[in-house]
Every structure is written in C-alpha cells, then in structure tokens.
Design a protein around this motif. Structure first.
Motif, PDB file in Angstrom:
ATOM      1  N   PRO A  28       0.843  -1.201   0.000  1.00 52.76           N
ATOM      2  CA  PRO A  28       0.000   0.000   0.000  1.00 52.76           C
ATOM      3  C   PRO A  28       0.877   1.249   0.000  1.00 52.76           C
ATOM      4  N   ASP A  29       0.477   2.254  -0.776  1.00 52.15           N
ATOM      5  CA  ASP A  29       1.279   3.478  -0.917  1.00 52.15           C
ATOM      6  C   ASP A  29       1.578   4.096   0.453  1.00 52.15           C
ATOM      7  N   PHE A  30       2.780   4.645   0.600  1.00 49.99           N
ATOM      8  CA  PHE A  30       3.189   5.195   1.896  1.00 49.99           C
ATOM      9  C   PHE A  30       4.156   6.352   1.710  1.00 49.99           C
ATOM     10  N   MET A  31       4.317   7.134   2.755  1.00 44.41           N
ATOM     11  CA  MET A  31       5.351   8.162   2.814  1.00 44.41           C
ATOM     12  C   MET A  31       6.002   8.091   4.195  1.00 44.41           C
ATOM     13  N   VAL A  32       7.258   8.503   4.284  1.00 41.20           N
ATOM     14  CA  VAL A  32       8.016   8.415   5.530  1.00 41.20           C
ATOM     15  C   VAL A  32       8.360   9.821   6.002  1.00 41.20           C
ATOM     16  N   ILE A  33       8.092  10.077   7.281  1.00 42.65           N
ATOM     17  CA  ILE A  33       8.416  11.364   7.898  1.00 42.65           C
ATOM     18  C   ILE A  33       9.572  11.120   8.861  1.00 42.65           C
ATOM     19  N   HIS A  39       9.267  15.869  14.757  1.00 38.87           N
ATOM     20  CA  HIS A  39       9.395  16.811  15.874  1.00 38.87           C
ATOM     21  C   HIS A  39       8.879  18.197  15.478  1.00 38.87           C
ATOM     22  N   ASN A  40       9.279  18.662  14.295  1.00 33.89           N
ATOM     23  CA  ASN A  40       8.843  19.988  13.829  1.00 33.89           C
ATOM     24  C   ASN A  40       7.340  20.039  13.616  1.00 33.89           C
ATOM     25  N   VAL A  41       6.801  18.985  13.029  1.00 31.95           N
ATOM     26  CA  VAL A  41       5.363  18.945  12.744  1.00 31.95           C
ATOM     27  C   VAL A  41       4.550  18.993  14.043  1.00 31.95           C
ATOM     28  N   LEU A  42       5.003  18.244  15.053  1.00 30.85           N
ATOM     29  CA  LEU A  42       4.254  18.198  16.308  1.00 30.85           C
ATOM     30  C   LEU A  42       4.394  19.481  17.131  1.00 30.85           C
ATOM     31  N   GLU A  47       3.909  23.761  10.196  1.00 26.27           N
ATOM     32  CA  GLU A  47       4.478  22.553   9.596  1.00 26.27           C
ATOM     33  C   GLU A  47       3.434  21.438   9.522  1.00 26.27           C
ATOM     34  N   MET A  48       2.585  21.368  10.534  1.00 30.36           N
ATOM     35  CA  MET A  48       1.508  20.370  10.527  1.00 30.36           C
ATOM     36  C   MET A  48       0.542  20.643   9.382  1.00 30.36           C
ATOM     37  N   ALA A  49       0.255  21.912   9.153  1.00 28.09           N
ATOM     38  CA  ALA A  49      -0.665  22.289   8.066  1.00 28.09           C
ATOM     39  C   ALA A  49      -0.077  21.906   6.712  1.00 28.09           C
ATOM     40  N   LYS A  50       1.245  22.121   6.546  1.00 21.20           N
ATOM     41  CA  LYS A  50       1.907  21.750   5.280  1.00 21.20           C
ATOM     42  C   LYS A  50       1.852  20.237   5.065  1.00 21.20           C
ATOM     43  N   LEU A  51       2.163  19.489   6.121  1.00 28.29           N
ATOM     44  CA  LEU A  51       2.137  18.031   5.998  1.00 28.29           C
ATOM     45  C   LEU A  51       0.731  17.541   5.672  1.00 28.29           C
TER      46      LEU A  51
END
Length: 609
Positions: A28-33, A39-42, A47-51
């Motif tokens: 199944p398609d995936f992406m890795v953070i 840490h930046n996203v949380l 950054e959360m909005a961009k992700l």
C-alpha cells in the motif's frame, strides 16, 4: 538501501517497505516522515498544516495507518517488535493525524529506556478480509522446516493483541520451496485458507529474491488481492514444540518470582497506574498485553496470559526480551492469583504455583470451544449482553469484543460476588454462535433435526451418523428448490442452520459433552480421543462413535459445496446481505442485527418444508 549509520536511514520498517517496492511486491502506498520532521510537525502548527496538505494531495480521502519506524526497530539482531504504537483507520483530518502521530512518537519514550529516534510511516489503509503474520522459516515439533501463516478475520491487531484466537496454517518447505499443497490448518477459519495461495507465492518470492527468515505482516483485501505491509528479519526463531492442553510455550526459560496481576479491563487511568506501579522482577499475569503494557513488560521476568497465540504481542515481546512466556493458559484467573509465588521451567514443563505443579493437572476440555448451549444464561449490564456458563465447576463469562471494559468488570464482579469464585473471561466464537442458535431454534425443521441429533448422540449410534447426514443434505437441496417461500434469505438461513448443526453442534458440542459425561467417572476424556483402543468395554461404543463423528466433520463443508448449497464466502455474503437490510447501521456479525432480521424478515419459522 540506506544503512543504520546513514543520515537518510529512517528505521528498519520504512527500509523494509522500500525494499518490497523495489522488488515490485504489492505494498500500500506510503510516505516516511523523518524524526526531525516529526518533531517539527508536532511542535509547529504551520508545519503540521503543510504536511496535512501533502497527505491530502497524495492519498485523497482514504483512511490511513500511522506507524512507527524507529531507528532501532526491525534490525538484523533485534526487532523491537510490539514495543511501539501503530494507529489504524485514521481519517484524513488534520486533528486526527496529529493525535495519531503524537501517540506513535511518544511510544518511543514509553517503551524503551535508551534514546530512540522515532520516524513515522503514513500509509494507505487496506480494508482487509483477513490479515495476519507470516514467519517464512520456522520449525514444527518434529524439526521439519515450515512456513507459518497465522491470521484472523479483519484487522491483524486482534491477532497481535491476542484478543482473538488465530487460525494457523503450517506449510512444509521442501528443497527450499514452500509446498502449496502440503499444509495443515489449525483453527476456526479453515475455509479462509483457500485465499492464501497468492500470498504463499509472494512469500516464496521474498524468500528467493530478498531473504529467507523473514517476518512478514500481510492482508488480503475484500477482492482477494494480497498486500504486504511489513517486512523484517526473524530475530528469534519459532519452534512449535511446546503446545499442551493447558497452555502454549511462546518463549523458553526458567524463572522464579511473585505474580503481579494486571486486569486489562480496568479503565484507562487505573490501568496506566497499575502498569506504572509494576515492580521490577515480578511475573506479569494478565488476560492479554499490547503496547500500552510495555513499561511493565520491560520490568517483568516472565509473562503469562490467558489469551493469545505464538504470534501475539505477549509472545513476540517476550522472545525479543528473552524472557519466558506462556500464552493461552486455560482457566488462568482461577489458578493464579496476585501475590502467588511462581516457578516456571518451560524445558521440563513445570509450572508451580505456591509449590504445586499445576501443569500436571488434568483438564481435558476447554468448554469455551464446546458448542452446547443448554447451560448458558444471559446477563445485561447497561447496553452490553453477557453470557454466563457454570459447567463442571468452571465459571465462564462470555462477551463480545466490542463490549465496554467497565461493563466487563461490572459483570465479572457481580458474578464473583454471587458465586464466590473467580470467573474466566472469554471472547470465544461461542458467544456469537449462541445468538445464532437462538435464532435457528425458531425454525421447526432445525428443531426437528436438532432433537434427532440429540437422540443419536445420547445413545452413541455410530451406525446412524451417515444416514442422518445424508437425510439433512437431501433436505437442504429440497429446501433450496422449494417454492413454499419467495424469501430467498429465509431458505438460505434454514440451510445455514442445518449446516451449523452438522458442522459444529453435533461434533463439537453435543457429542463432546455427552461423551465427557459418559467417561467422567471411568477415565480421562482425552483417552477417548486417542487412537489407542480403550480398555473399558463400556466406553468402546462411545470411542467408536466419537472418532466417527469427528472424522465426518472434516467432510461436511465439502459436501455442502459439492451440492451447491454453500460457497466459500457464504458467511460474509450472508452478513453483507443482512447489513444492507439495515443500511449498514450495525457492525459486521452483530447479534443484535441478526435478531432484528429474524423478527422483521423471516416469515413463517414454524412451518416445516
């Protein structure tokens, strides 16, 4: 592929998925953070909005699996399997994705004392028909090399948590190839094993092109297509040599210590306190474990659970930590209490509780798997219905897997107050089949053949078994062609009810119970199941009957298939048809839904056909 020392390395789980994609295997398609990005996203709303926008653009409106990929996870020598959190069925909503990522990220601190860099995988969620785990290279009790596939209906988290009994399929490996046609199935979902052929082909491809000794998580979707969702090295081999009538040895070892019992049905706050207060060196005893238990598991010297299998969470983490583990212990709550002194030696099959070796006790039958309902009573706690069975000194409380934990606790306390004994908790399939049996009993024709079967069993008429089976199958064929009712679902229900009688109630319910009663004062029930002829003349007839009826069980589904009465998918098709009647209001296989269906749509249940 990136190595653990490479700055681009995002954990063994992510690297395993990338490797599968490189070899053109279905993933199944995936992406890795990466850890830094997580840490930046949380910490930063922007950054959360961009992700969130990236996720929405890539995956659309499907649901997601948010999974750990720690830097030390799924390595060659240590997998940390079962240590970190995974959150499934996450809707593509910014707040839900944030909460899921936070839970996975924080599980690094909860599970492991050493510093961990937590990378995160965001992956499309596949809606599975069945799912499970495969150990591409294991060994059976004779030392024969096998491929082990363990699975459950729906999501595999039920298998890993140990809250559902898995079906295990053992494929022989000859000349380094998995033998598709040479296998053994153990478990209730034997019909679903027909969907494993494509999966086995993928496992063989992994063994040939990537690596033998692979631990593979997989699922098969509702269209029958297999998907691989995780690949890692097997860091602890499984030898299927220590399964007894009383428990399964999931991890070998010798240990002595004091029991600390943690009730998994406690409300979250109380459960968290009990886990955090677990003392180092104690033996952890519970119904099951999951990642929430990791602070206690890391301090435990052994794990004992009443539920689970060789690939459940308790088993996997114990092997990873190299501590002894027993799972699937029959009547655990009545045998082992908080504060008891335990001595366990799996090599010599010794389990002593306060100096008494309970592994030598003879408990011949697991009554939760005996499909006789004559001794069951119902108990309602708020919106949840429980079943209670008091049979030959065993007190068993059955509940649905969706029952609220606080209601389970209240039901148990109520019964323990009344009977003064420990209550065994079970989510056995017996719970659901009891309600099916109540519905089936509304059919006059089911009652007619039920009493015929009962009379045959009570007198152990081995010579009449084939006649009864033939008569019922012919009656089912007559019903299928009958024009008495225009209600096709009603005719289907009658056929399923009679199949249930032949496949489950007769061999696995009525026959087991009455043979046990006949042998009770004379010998152990297991002696009747033995191929060795019993020496007591009175029981020769019983043994002959029992062997005959159990042998016929393996032929029933095939007979119904050959005569066009049932398909491989008949239970799923049936459930889908009934759910459509209620516009999907009820979950799959809901007893309440089936009860309402019978009340509303089954026309003339008292008429014979």
């Amino acid at each position: 592929m990136a190595s653990p020392n490479n700055s681009n390395y995002c954990g063994g789980k992510a690297e395993g998925l990338k490797l599968l994609k490189e070899h053109k295997l279905p993933v199944p398609d995936f992406m890795v953070i990466s850890n830094n990005e997580v840490h930046n996203v949380l910490e930063t709303p922007e950054e959360m909005a961009k992700l969130y926008m990236k996720i929405k653009e890539r995956f659309g409106c499907t649901k997601l699996a948010i999974r750990s990929s720690a830097d030390k996870e799924d390595g060659q020598s240590k997998s940390y399997a079962g240590f970190f959190s995974t959150v499934l069925n996450v809707p593509i909503r910014k707040d839900k994705i944030y909460q899921a990522m936070k839970e996975v990220y924080e599980s690094a601190n909860r599970s492991v004392s050493n510093p961990i860099k937590m990378n995160i995988i965001i992956q499309i969620m596949v809606k599975p028909r069945i799912s499970g785990v495969c150990f591409s290279d294991s060994f059976d009790e004779r030392g024969q090399k096998i491929c082990l596939i363990s699975f459950v209906k729906g999501l595999a988290n039920k298998l890993v948590d140990g809250r559902t009994t898995a079906t295990n399929v053992f494929y022989k490996i000859k000349n380094n190839k998995i033998c598709h046609s040479d296998y053994v199935v153990r478990g209730m979902l034997h019909r679903e094993s027909c969907h494993l052929d494509k999966l086995v082909a993928l496992v063989q491809k992994i063994r040939k092109e990537i690596a033998e000794n692979s631990d593979i998580e997989w699922c098969i979707d509702e269209q029958g297509s297999p998907w691989i969702v995780q690949l890692r090295p097997i860091t602890r081999k499984i030898h299927l040599s220590k399964e007894t009538e009383k428990y399964i040895v999931a991890s070998e070892g010798v240990v002595k210590g004091k029991v600390c019992y943690i009730d998994s049905s406690l409300p979250t706050g109380q459960l968290k306190n009990a886990i955090n207060n677990f003392k180092s060196g104690n033996i952890l005893v519970s119904d099951y474990t999951d990642t929430f238990f990791m602070p206690a598991i890391n301090k435990a010297h052994a794990i004992l659970t009443s539920e689970g299998d060789i690939l459940s969470h308790s088993a996997i983490t114990a092997r990873e930590l190299n501590i002894p583990c027993l799972v699937g212990i029959k009547n655990l709550s009545s045998k082992i209490k908080n504060g008891d002194e335990i001595f366990l030696d799996t090599y010599k099959n010794i389990l002593k509780v306060n100096g008494v070796n309970i592994s030598e006790e003879t408990t011949d039958i697991d009554w939760t798997s005996v499909y006789d309902f004559s001794n069951i009573s119902e108990l309602t706690i708020k919106e949840d219905i429980f079943l209670f069975e008091n049979i030959f000194g065993e007190n068993i409380l059955y509940h649905d897997s969706n029952c609220l934990p606080e209601n389970i606790k209240r039901a148990r306390q109520k019964l323990e107050t009344k009977f003064g004994d420990k209550i065994q908790i079970s989510t056995s399939n017996k719970y659901h089949w009891y309600f099916e049996w109540k519905n089936f009993c509304k059919f006059a024709i089911f009652r007619k053949y039920y009493y015929k079967a009962l009379e045959l069993v009570q007198n152990f008429k081995e010579d009449e078994i084939d006649h009864l089976y033939k008569e019922i199958i012919e009656k089912c064929m007559e019903i299928q062609k009958s024009k008495r009712s225009n209600n096709e679902l009603e005719r289907q229900e009658i056929i399923i009810s009679l199949y249930f009688l032949l496949d489950m109630m007769l061999p696995m319910g009525l026959s087991i119970k009455h043979a046990y009663l006949e042998a009770f004062f004379l010998m152990s029930f297991s002696s009747l199941l033995s191929q060795e002829k019993v020496k007591k003349k009175k029981l020769e007839k019983v043994q002959k009957y029992l062997h005959c009826v159990i042998a016929r069980k393996n032929e029933i589904f095939k007979k119904f298939m050959e005569n066009g009465l049932l398909s491989y998918d008949f239970m799923q098709i049936r459930d889908t048809q009934i759910r459509e009647k209620f516009q999907g209001k009820y979950p799959k296989y809901s007893p309440k839904m089936y009860q309402l269906f019978y009340e509303k749509y089954i026309e003339d249940v008292n008429a014979d056909i």
